[in-house]
Structure formats: structure tokens, C-alpha cells
Design an enzyme around this catalytic site. Sequence first.
Site, PDB file in Angstrom:
ATOM      1  N   HIS A 104       3.005 -32.602  -5.795  1.00  0.00           N
ATOM      2  CA  HIS A 104       4.247 -33.347  -6.055  1.00  0.00           C
ATOM      3  C   HIS A 104       4.159 -34.051  -7.410  1.00  0.00           C
ATOM      4  CE1 HIS A 104       7.403 -36.343  -5.711  1.00  0.00           C
ATOM      5  NE2 HIS A 104       7.963 -35.517  -4.862  1.00  0.00           N
ATOM      6  N   ASN A 150      10.468 -35.606   2.624  1.00  0.00           N
ATOM      7  CA  ASN A 150       9.257 -36.186   2.030  1.00  0.00           C
ATOM      8  C   ASN A 150       9.444 -37.696   2.079  1.00  0.00           C
ATOM      9  OD1 ASN A 150       7.178 -37.096   0.440  1.00  0.00           O
ATOM     10  ND2 ASN A 150       7.956 -36.225  -1.474  1.00  0.00           N
ATOM     11  N   TRP A 151       8.764 -38.310   3.030  1.00  0.00           N
ATOM     12  CA  TRP A 151       8.953 -39.758   3.217  1.00  0.00           C
ATOM     13  C   TRP A 151       8.210 -40.598   2.169  1.00  0.00           C
ATOM     14  CZ3 TRP A 151       8.573 -40.769   9.262  1.00  0.00           C
ATOM     15  CH2 TRP A 151       9.770 -40.327   9.848  1.00  0.00           C
ATOM     16  N   LYS A 152       7.352 -39.949   1.380  1.00  0.00           N
ATOM     17  CA  LYS A 152       6.572 -40.693   0.364  1.00  0.00           C
ATOM     18  C   LYS A 152       5.866 -41.866   1.029  1.00  0.00           C
ATOM     19  CE  LYS A 152       9.741 -38.924  -3.036  1.00  0.00           C
ATOM     20  NZ  LYS A 152      10.360 -39.038  -4.327  1.00  0.00           N
ATOM     21  N   GLY A 211      13.728 -36.646  -0.586  1.00  0.00           N
ATOM     22  CA  GLY A 211      13.025 -37.925  -0.561  1.00  0.00           C
ATOM     23  C   GLY A 211      13.898 -39.011   0.028  1.00  0.00           C
ATOM     24  N   GLY A 212      14.496 -39.817  -0.834  1.00  0.00           N
ATOM     25  CA  GLY A 212      15.267 -40.993  -0.432  1.00  0.00           C
ATOM     26  C   GLY A 212      16.233 -40.769   0.719  1.00  0.00           C
ATOM     27  N   SER A 227      17.138 -35.726  -5.677  1.00  0.00           N
ATOM     28  CA  SER A 227      18.408 -36.389  -5.353  1.00  0.00           C
ATOM     29  C   SER A 227      19.328 -35.540  -4.479  1.00  0.00           C
ATOM     30  CB  SER A 227      19.124 -36.842  -6.628  1.00  0.00           C
ATOM     31  OG  SER A 227      18.333 -37.806  -7.315  1.00  0.00           O
ATOM     32  N   GLU A 235       4.920 -36.909  -8.333  1.00  0.00           N
ATOM     33  CA  GLU A 235       4.379 -38.280  -8.295  1.00  0.00           C
ATOM     34  C   GLU A 235       2.853 -38.264  -8.237  1.00  0.00           C
ATOM     35  OE1 GLU A 235       6.838 -39.611  -5.068  1.00  0.00           O
ATOM     36  OE2 GLU A 235       8.578 -39.525  -6.391  1.00  0.00           O
ATOM     37  N   GLY A 240      14.759 -39.131  -7.450  1.00  0.00           N
ATOM     38  CA  GLY A 240      15.013 -40.556  -7.241  1.00  0.00           C
ATOM     39  C   GLY A 240      15.940 -41.171  -8.272  1.00  0.00           C
ATOM     40  N   GLU A 242      11.329 -28.985  -8.344  1.00  0.00           N
ATOM     41  CA  GLU A 242      11.783 -30.369  -8.407  1.00  0.00           C
ATOM     42  C   GLU A 242      11.786 -30.840  -9.863  1.00  0.00           C
ATOM     43  OE1 GLU A 242      11.338 -32.451  -4.383  1.00  0.00           O
ATOM     44  OE2 GLU A 242       9.508 -32.812  -5.490  1.00  0.00           O
TER      45      GLU A 242
END
Length: 249
Positions: A95, A9-11, A234-235, A213, A97, A173, A167
Site C-alpha cells: 500500500h 481497507n480500514w487502515k 479506505g475512508g 476516494s 502508505e 483520502g 491506487e
Amino acid sequence: MRKKIIAANWKMYKTPAEAREFMEKFVPLVAGHERDEIVICPPYVDIAAVVDGAKGTNIKVGAQDVYWEKEGAYTGQISPAMVVGAGCEFVIIGHSERRQYFGETDDTVNRRLEVALEAGLRPILCVGEVLEEREANITEDVLRRQCSRAFRGIGSNKAAKLSIAYEPVWAIGTGKTATPKIAADAHSIIREEAAHAFGGEFAQKLRILYGGSVKPENASELMAQEEIDGALVGGASLKPDSFAKIVKW
Ligand code: PGA
């Protein structure tokens, strides 16, 4: 055995040029990897670059959201048919976010999920508790509510392409990861809700990913759990070598 899905997930990261550069480096790193399904969910404007870079590989592409109307005067929105037409097979729905910053509710998640399935997309539905909910011991209620509301009105014949990502919001994150036990417990609650809505056979096949994470250092411990059917990353998915290491957990 459920084949695991390792999804990026590149956001809101990467321009089309950066996405192209990522693919040039990433594709050779995972060439011939058949054990897991590999998915990249870039921002809408990078989809073309990622689809192009993934041609002739086993890498699949997903969008990060879709709107529930087919078309119309909805400035700024993207429909399921549009992302299908752009070459996406997957879409992330709900998601945390989106829930936290963009007013997503259990009901809008349900509407998006329904249209995504109708369009033939493979949705990755995200659920998970925030820290206060975990501390108040209501994680189970939260997960059951998020699942049952998301599933409302969706027939089991339509749900076949669904996957879910657990999640925990406190792990996204933050560098904090759920222990394999926390994840496994949450996954069995989610699987029960899926069985309730769509039947036991469906629930046995349902892939439930863990997200929060995930990094090269913890991927193999998490992915070794039988209840964990993949990762939403993600990150650590933003760098080709780091995401490739997670894929090859
Ligand atoms: P993270 O994000 O891997 O950076 O924690 C996961 C996600 O939000 O899907």
C-alpha cells in the site's frame, strides 16, 4: 466476466469492540449479495472480531500487510501463516502508505508478495503514481516498474491468487477520484505487465481493482467500467451503510 472484489481497507481505525459493532450492522445490509466478492481488511488486532462476525456469511477477511520471514526474532512483525491461522484469506501488499511512511520499497513488496502467495493467501498488490509523477508524465513507467519488480521471481503457477489495486496516490483520502478513463488506461498498462510476467491467459483473468476516494456517490460509475474489477475502499468503508452502498453499487 471477472467477478468484482469490493475490499475495505480500514487502515489504523477501529478497536476490536468497534469492529464487532461494525459487523453487527454490516452483515444484514449485504446478506445474500453474491454478485461481488466482499472483503474486509482490518488492523491485525481486529481480525478475530471480523472473522467472528463474518461466520456463515459471504464476507472474507484480509490483513493489511505481512512480513516475509516465516518466524523468528522480529519484534512487532506478523507472518503469513499467522494471518492464515487467524482466518484471513486476503492480504494487502505494498500500500502506498507503507511505501510512504514505513520504508516499503519495490524489493520488499516483492519479498512480501512471494511469501504471501506461498502461504496460500490472496494478495491485493497496490501500485500507483504520486502527483509529481503524473504531472511529469511518467505514470506509465512508474506502474511498469512497480509491477515488474513486484513480480520478479514469482512463477505463473504461484501467481494464480493475485489481484492488483491501482491506487493513484493523489486520489487516496483526498476526495479526488481518477476519471474512469485514467483508471482504465492504468489498468491496461498493469494488465500488459501481468501478461508479460505470467502469460496472456492469466492476465485476462486477473482482477484489477481501483482505489482512491471511492464513495457511494461514485462507485457505480467506476464499477460499471469493464476494465475495473473492483474497489479498494479506505475512508468510505468505515461506516456500515456507506460500505454496504459501495458493495451494492
Ligand atoms: P481512500 O483510501 O478510499 O480513503 O481514498 C483508499 C486506500 O488507501 O486504499
